[in-house]
Design an enzyme around this catalytic site. Structure first.
Site, short mmCIF file in Angstrom:
data_model
loop_
_atom_site.label_atom_id
_atom_site.label_comp_id
_atom_site.label_asym_id
_atom_site.label_seq_id
_atom_site.Cartn_x
_atom_site.Cartn_y
_atom_site.Cartn_z
N PRO A 182 -4.85 37.75 17.49
CG PRO A 182 -2.95 37.52 18.85
CD PRO A 182 -4.11 36.75 18.28
CB CYS A 183 -2.26 42.81 15.41
SG CYS A 183 -1.25 43.63 14.19
N PRO A 184 -0.31 40.26 14.34
CG PRO A 184 1.64 39.72 13.08
CD PRO A 184 1.09 39.80 14.50
#
Length: 80
Positions: A14-16
């Protein structure tokens, strides 16, 4: 034979995390070498483009294919 010097699998991150892993992977490369990245986070398309612009690395390819995002980034040649 691949047309890049290193590969990063960021599938499922997932981000980041994709951008953080890209930063770390680029640190291992010499200026002018290329990194191939595959990710599944939809935000990575925008994030990787911004990362390349801010860090002055060259984004050679950015494409989406079947829910995966593929990037080829050329590490900038340092002028230091």
């Amino acid at each position: 034979m691949p047309d890049y010097d290193a590969e990063l699998n960021a599938i499922g991150l997932p981000c980041p995390l994709p951008v953080l892993r890209i930063r770390k992977a680029l640190e291992t490369l010499e200026g002018g070498q290329t990194l191939y990245v595959v990710a599944t986070d939809p935000g990575s398309l925008k994030d990787v483009k911004a990362f390349a612009r801010i860090t002055e690395n060259e984004l050679l390819e950015a494409r989406e294919e079947e829910g995966q995002y593929h990037f080829v980034i050329r590490k900038r040649i340092s002028s230091r």
